[in-house]
Design a protein around this motif. Sequence first.
Motif, PDB file in Angstrom:
ATOM      1  N   VAL A  55       0.839  -1.204   0.000  1.00 44.68           N
ATOM      2  CA  VAL A  55       0.000   0.000   0.000  1.00 44.68           C
ATOM      3  C   VAL A  55       0.873   1.253   0.000  1.00 44.68           C
ATOM      4  CG1 VAL A  55      -1.629   1.343   1.373  1.00 44.68           C
ATOM      5  CG2 VAL A  55      -2.028  -1.078   0.990  1.00 44.68           C
ATOM      6  N   ILE A  79       0.977   4.251  -2.777  1.00 45.54           N
ATOM      7  CA  ILE A  79       0.878   5.683  -2.486  1.00 45.54           C
ATOM      8  C   ILE A  79       2.033   6.419  -3.165  1.00 45.54           C
ATOM      9  CG2 ILE A  79       1.056   7.389  -0.634  1.00 45.54           C
ATOM     10  CD1 ILE A  79      -0.504   5.513   1.125  1.00 45.54           C
ATOM     11  N   CYS A 114       1.752   6.915  -6.896  1.00 44.71           N
ATOM     12  CA  CYS A 114       0.740   7.906  -7.268  1.00 44.71           C
ATOM     13  C   CYS A 114       1.143   9.307  -6.859  1.00 44.71           C
ATOM     14  CB  CYS A 114      -0.600   7.558  -6.640  1.00 44.71           C
ATOM     15  SG  CYS A 114      -1.268   6.045  -7.308  1.00 44.71           S
ATOM     16  N   MET A 148     -17.814   8.468  -7.754  1.00 45.13           N
ATOM     17  CA  MET A 148     -17.528   8.369  -9.187  1.00 45.13           C
ATOM     18  C   MET A 148     -18.326   9.419  -9.958  1.00 45.13           C
ATOM     19  SD  MET A 148     -15.403   6.016  -8.958  1.00 45.13           S
ATOM     20  CE  MET A 148     -14.912   4.431  -8.302  1.00 45.13           C
ATOM     21  N   TYR A 155     -13.202  14.123  -0.985  1.00 49.01           N
ATOM     22  CA  TYR A 155     -13.119  12.671  -0.877  1.00 49.01           C
ATOM     23  C   TYR A 155     -13.307  12.150   0.549  1.00 49.01           C
ATOM     24  CZ  TYR A 155     -11.667   7.969  -1.917  1.00 49.01           C
ATOM     25  OH  TYR A 155     -11.651   6.623  -2.073  1.00 49.01           O
ATOM     26  N   GLN A 179     -15.786   9.333   2.145  1.00 49.53           N
ATOM     27  CA  GLN A 179     -15.188   8.282   2.951  1.00 49.53           C
ATOM     28  C   GLN A 179     -15.945   8.095   4.244  1.00 49.53           C
ATOM     29  OE1 GLN A 179     -13.261   6.550   1.123  1.00 49.53           O
ATOM     30  NE2 GLN A 179     -12.027   6.246   2.953  1.00 49.53           N
ATOM     31  N   LEU A 196      -5.802  -3.148   0.629  1.00 48.24           N
ATOM     32  CA  LEU A 196      -6.423  -2.045   1.366  1.00 48.24           C
ATOM     33  C   LEU A 196      -7.247  -2.562   2.535  1.00 48.24           C
ATOM     34  CD1 LEU A 196      -7.788   0.473  -1.294  1.00 48.24           C
ATOM     35  CD2 LEU A 196      -6.106   0.906   0.481  1.00 48.24           C
ATOM     36  N   LEU A 220      -3.523   5.175   7.323  1.00 50.58           N
ATOM     37  CA  LEU A 220      -2.904   4.719   6.079  1.00 50.58           C
ATOM     38  C   LEU A 220      -3.969   4.267   5.079  1.00 50.58           C
ATOM     39  CD1 LEU A 220      -0.197   4.091   4.670  1.00 50.58           C
ATOM     40  CD2 LEU A 220      -0.448   1.755   5.515  1.00 50.58           C
ATOM     41  N   ASN A 278      -7.074   5.212   4.838  1.00 49.18           N
ATOM     42  CA  ASN A 278      -7.815   6.330   4.266  1.00 49.18           C
ATOM     43  C   ASN A 278      -6.956   7.156   3.312  1.00 49.18           C
ATOM     44  OD1 ASN A 278      -9.990   5.524   5.672  1.00 49.18           O
ATOM     45  ND2 ASN A 278      -9.845   7.101   7.268  1.00 49.18           N
ATOM     46  N   THR A 279      -5.715   7.401   3.715  1.00 51.78           N
ATOM     47  CA  THR A 279      -4.825   8.156   2.832  1.00 51.78           C
ATOM     48  C   THR A 279      -4.674   7.429   1.510  1.00 51.78           C
ATOM     49  OG1 THR A 279      -3.583   8.521   4.848  1.00 51.78           O
ATOM     50  CG2 THR A 279      -2.663   9.430   2.832  1.00 51.78           C
ATOM     51  N   ALA A 280      -4.454   6.138   1.593  1.00 49.44           N
ATOM     52  CA  ALA A 280      -4.239   5.369   0.369  1.00 49.44           C
ATOM     53  C   ALA A 280      -5.436   5.490  -0.554  1.00 49.44           C
ATOM     54  CB  ALA A 280      -3.968   3.911   0.713  1.00 49.44           C
ATOM     55  N   GLN A 281      -6.636   5.421   0.050  1.00 49.59           N
ATOM     56  CA  GLN A 281      -7.825   5.498  -0.811  1.00 49.59           C
ATOM     57  C   GLN A 281      -7.918   6.827  -1.542  1.00 49.59           C
ATOM     58  OE1 GLN A 281     -11.640   4.035   0.712  1.00 49.59           O
ATOM     59  NE2 GLN A 281     -10.411   3.269   2.409  1.00 49.59           N
ATOM     60  N   VAL A 282      -7.462   7.889  -0.896  1.00 54.12           N
ATOM     61  CA  VAL A 282      -7.486   9.191  -1.570  1.00 54.12           C
ATOM     62  C   VAL A 282      -6.406   9.245  -2.641  1.00 54.12           C
ATOM     63  CG1 VAL A 282      -7.309  11.676  -1.273  1.00 54.12           C
ATOM     64  CG2 VAL A 282      -8.333  10.279   0.519  1.00 54.12           C
ATOM     65  N   ILE A 283      -5.209   8.831  -2.239  1.00 57.68           N
ATOM     66  CA  ILE A 283      -4.053   9.019  -3.109  1.00 57.68           C
ATOM     67  C   ILE A 283      -4.137   8.190  -4.384  1.00 57.68           C
ATOM     68  CG2 ILE A 283      -1.535   8.796  -3.241  1.00 57.68           C
ATOM     69  CD1 ILE A 283      -2.275  10.977  -1.373  1.00 57.68           C
ATOM     70  N   ILE A 284      -4.607   6.936  -4.260  1.00 59.51           N
ATOM     71  CA  ILE A 284      -4.579   6.102  -5.476  1.00 59.51           C
ATOM     72  C   ILE A 284      -5.572   6.591  -6.524  1.00 59.51           C
ATOM     73  CG2 ILE A 284      -3.725   4.004  -4.361  1.00 59.51           C
ATOM     74  CD1 ILE A 284      -6.585   2.965  -4.403  1.00 59.51           C
ATOM     75  N   LEU A 285      -6.469   7.487  -6.128  1.00 59.20           N
ATOM     76  CA  LEU A 285      -7.390   8.024  -7.135  1.00 59.20           C
ATOM     77  C   LEU A 285      -6.770   9.202  -7.887  1.00 59.20           C
ATOM     78  CD1 LEU A 285     -11.046   8.095  -5.856  1.00 59.20           C
ATOM     79  CD2 LEU A 285     -10.226   7.254  -8.032  1.00 59.20           C
ATOM     80  N   LEU A 286      -5.680   9.725  -7.346  1.00 61.27           N
ATOM     81  CA  LEU A 286      -5.071  10.907  -7.971  1.00 61.27           C
ATOM     82  C   LEU A 286      -4.840  10.753  -9.475  1.00 61.27           C
ATOM     83  CD1 LEU A 286      -2.383  12.390  -5.562  1.00 61.27           C
ATOM     84  CD2 LEU A 286      -4.347  13.534  -6.576  1.00 61.27           C
ATOM     85  N   TYR A 314      -9.514   3.677  -9.514  1.00 59.47           N
ATOM     86  CA  TYR A 314     -10.960   3.632  -9.742  1.00 59.47           C
ATOM     87  C   TYR A 314     -11.485   2.218  -9.560  1.00 59.47           C
ATOM     88  CZ  TYR A 314     -15.332   4.689 -12.237  1.00 59.47           C
ATOM     89  OH  TYR A 314     -16.645   4.872 -12.578  1.00 59.47           O
ATOM     90  N   ILE A 334     -11.248   0.846  -6.005  1.00 59.19           N
ATOM     91  CA  ILE A 334     -12.237   1.415  -5.081  1.00 59.19           C
ATOM     92  C   ILE A 334     -13.585   0.703  -5.267  1.00 59.19           C
ATOM     93  CG2 ILE A 334     -13.554   3.494  -4.498  1.00 59.19           C
ATOM     94  CD1 ILE A 334     -10.763   3.767  -3.537  1.00 59.19           C
TER      95      ILE A 334
END
Lengths: 295, 520, 312
Positions: A16, A20, A23, A202, A277, A281, C105, C113, C115-123, C184, C187
């Motif tokens: 993970v 990060i 990205c 989305m 976001y 969440q 995840l 971590l 929550n951050t990951a979920q935001v970041i991977i959508l970037l 995307y 998620i």
Amino acid sequence: MIIKSKAFYTTAYVFVIFLILICVIPFWLLIAGSVTSEAELLVHGYALIPKEVSFSAFEFLWQMKDGILQAYLMSIVISVTGVSASLVLTTLFAYPLSRKDLPGRNAISLFLFITMLFNGGLVPTYFVYTRLFHIKDTLAGMIVPSLLMNAFLVIMMRTYITSSIPDEILEAARVDGAGEFRCLLAIVLPLSKPILGTVALMTFIAYWNNWTNGIYYIQQKTELHGIQNYLKRIMDSATMLQQQLASSINMDTRSIPTIGMRMALAVIAVIPVLAVYPFFQKSFVQGITIGSVKG
Amino acid sequence: MKKTLSLLLAAAMTLPLAACGSPDAGTDDGRAQQPGTETGAGAENSSSSKAGEYPVLRYNMISVTGDQRAKEAEVIEAINVILREKAHAEIEPVYVNFAEMQQQMNLLLTGGSDSLDFFSSFWYQPVSTMVSNGQVMPLDDLMAEYGQETAALFDGMEEVLDCGRVGDQLYGIPTITAWAVPNIYFCQEADSEAAGVDWSTVTDLDSTTEAILQLKEANPDHYYIPGSTEAYWIPKGIDYLGDQNYLGVLTDPENSTTVENYYESEYFLNLMENVKIWQEHDVICPDPMSNTTPTAGCMRVGIVSGSTGYNWSAEEYVNEANAIQDFGGTVVGTEISPRYITTGNVTTYMWHISPFCKDPEAAMRVLNLLYTDPEVSTLFTYGLEGVTYTLDENNVADYMEGENNLTSGWSGGPSYIVPNSTICPVWKGQSPDVHERIAESNQSAKKSIALGFVCDLEPVSDQVAACTNVIAQYYLPLMNGVVDIDTVLPKFQEELHNAGIDDIIACKQEQLDAWLASKQ
Amino acid sequence: MKNRSATKNRIGRKLKRYWPLYVMLLPGAVYLIINNYLPMFGLMIAFKKVNYEVGIFRSDWVGLSNFKFIFATNDAFVMFRNTFLYNLAFIILGNSFALIVAIALDTVRKRFLKNTAQVIILLPYLLSMVIVTYVVFAFLSPGNGFVNNSLLAPLGMDPVEWYNDPRPWPVILTIVYLWMNFGYTSILYYSTLIGIDKSLYEAAVMDGAGVLKQITYVTLPCMKNTMIIMIILAVGRICYTDFGLFYQVPMHSGMLYSTTQTIDTFVYRALLEQNSIGRSAAAGFLQSVLGFILVMAANALVSRFDKESALI
């Protein structure tokens, strides 16, 4: 999942973090690019740490702060309206489709699915919206065409409901005398929070990033444009100014940082999505996690 | 059946609005009652009461951003005051976003109530395509009745007007501007002095290459050819028959009527020989295949110190650029190709009336004024004096104090797109006699034999599609010198044959011969 | 007589039972009719020579002639091959990678971590193709790119002219695609994943299942429906490619055609100089029909083995 294996847990953890990073690095490159001087970008390319820092892109944009704020506001109005309407439409369509016993279910699925494969094209769509519904230069032009309901998300939601909500629960509710609407509101919706959050997110992204509706359906009332159209206009004008071929009589265009500005504009456009976001969440994804722990 | 459908539609109509909370339903009604023109301000009651008596003609205002111009209401009202009296019509601009021009124009020319009434086809489509798509109307009769003065502008230059002709009918009116635009080469004066280039000997491509080599030798770190994904060379010394892909050209437009394969012609082979020399001496700027900035743009940002281009006068171009220090330093330049008037040059800027026009006669009257009335043309081009531009004691126009083309509230100074900019005051930086000199240049330039000939490639459109694709693949790498020309050029030529370039050339030749015969 | 009234009765009972469901379907159906079905009259444009002056309906029919240009090129094979192979790779790699990410995840316990990951991977998904093009260029630029300057040079390797060499592009484009889209998709998977009843895992653990067993016996079966649907839907788009990815990211470099040309980029390039709504409609029609056939085949195949997971 219930994890007892330490190795697996560590692997996931590292993985993970790796995600990060891959990205973030390009995004960092973007931010660095937006504060690198234009000459530096052209000559030495992009660097993670800019050698020559310049805020000229942001300074240039600061002159347009009123317009940017107005466009943000417009985008928020458009997105919030669009997402709310879309959630209603999507849920109302997905729930009946999830019911295996619904007569005509296959036909309805096909009806939905065909819209994903075939489309009449831009000109016919434009005909329908402008000649039958006269949405040109109205707020509806930003909201309604193509974005209000996404067949893909309907199918995702239908699949979620079929596989995550056992028929028995609904059957029990019905035996207790609950109508379909009551089943939907009291049982299906609370149990569908994760997918609702996802659909909302989305759809929000789709609205936030959309600029084609603004181009096709808003011609005169450009104050209805959201942030993407506004930023695009800034970018187009900067590029055109700098690249004008025909006439040399112009302002000093060398001072406009086009590449750096593109980066800065991308940063400006993405930030609100990042801000929004965690909201999705919290209210949806975490809601279900807590809810299910309780249950 | 019909009834159910309309019922369904009625139900459907209410839904999306309700779903959106119909925030705009109220204002929408209000809008509909407005008489089309945004005369705004409301200052003059008399004029707004007059509004509505006359047809409001919509035209495309090509705008870089698609933004409404800040001073639009004032300028348009000033124009409409005159138009009501002289043309019994009003106009309303429809902003067309430069970057999305193709799509927006396609939608505005499909026949809906929002269609354009008259328009400029600059950067849109060739006139023959618009004729075949039914997007323009024939103008001969209208012109004879309401546009004699405009027709008179082309006296002695009937071939130029003919460039708007497809078959027997006139479908477009070229703008009054410089129609002969030779290739030019220009570079930083400092570089030129360091190298001691004698520009009087530079007259064609080969001598330009010699000059470039001199420049390179004196300034080894500088580059002199703006290699880019935007073509840096448009063959203005030949007649490419208005074809952006140059599939079939006249390489000797004064004497020969033989349509040739451009990519196998002497002209192109010579160009390739020069590119080889440039390649060898490293004068093409680095990474051309990923540079999207075109010619003069590369000069402005300093990627190159010299560039090709085209303009009706290298002298005027250089002077104007130097007057505002467009390229940082002073530049020098010269013309490097013969000056020909060709259909391709003329048709770049044309005006048309759409078949969906509410009142074609009124549109013709408006166009006639735009072509011939200095007051209307100046308002249309520069806006209102004292509001969007100023005139100094010598009658030279400039932006208002501290303004530029983005902030002036109307447009960015002179423009070739407007019907006739030669009846406007000169703009700051232009020579005082620029309009006379443009007219002179048009008179003295050689006319291509095929001037006025408009080709229709519809019969070979599949071949055109295939050739366009081949060109997209090979042309830029060759021009930018990033491939081995000796091996890739023959392959390119062969692929073009496979794609059917010979059919296209034959088609052009046949049409050209027929056109020549009909002219006899 | 008896029979008929019985049928009537059954229908009546059914209607009584299901009418609320049909009412629910109505708003969405109306929208689909307006937004998708009414404009489908445009499909006939593929068979017409459109003249706006007389209108689309009255324009001349031209049979299949609008379709010819797609096949009248030597590139036809290359572009069909590229389109199918890329999509195949995207479907297989995209979905499996996204699934792994979703599981990872779900595994991570640290809320911050997660929550951050979920935001970041959508970037990456949020960036426009133009920006992605710049980012890729920052890596691959022959002169100042990150790869040539900071990776290959220290290793003593020669710089690569990335935009002139078609060979690495299948890998590059696949990586870019995965990078942009895994957020995307994962998620979507993740939202299904956290909807899985926790008691199922508890039961599995009681039976002595380890991590892999939990994945194979609980996670995957619960995800099956979503995965199959995702794949079927992707099959429907198998003739389409993201124009930006294949046109802008390779900087429309002509030298990369052998590995970057797809149906969409070809149509765009071929019609660049011709405003031919008929031909572009023809290409779209062909893509839709092929997609429809494939998707129906895939659906039939799935429903043969597992009726419940099928799309229709």
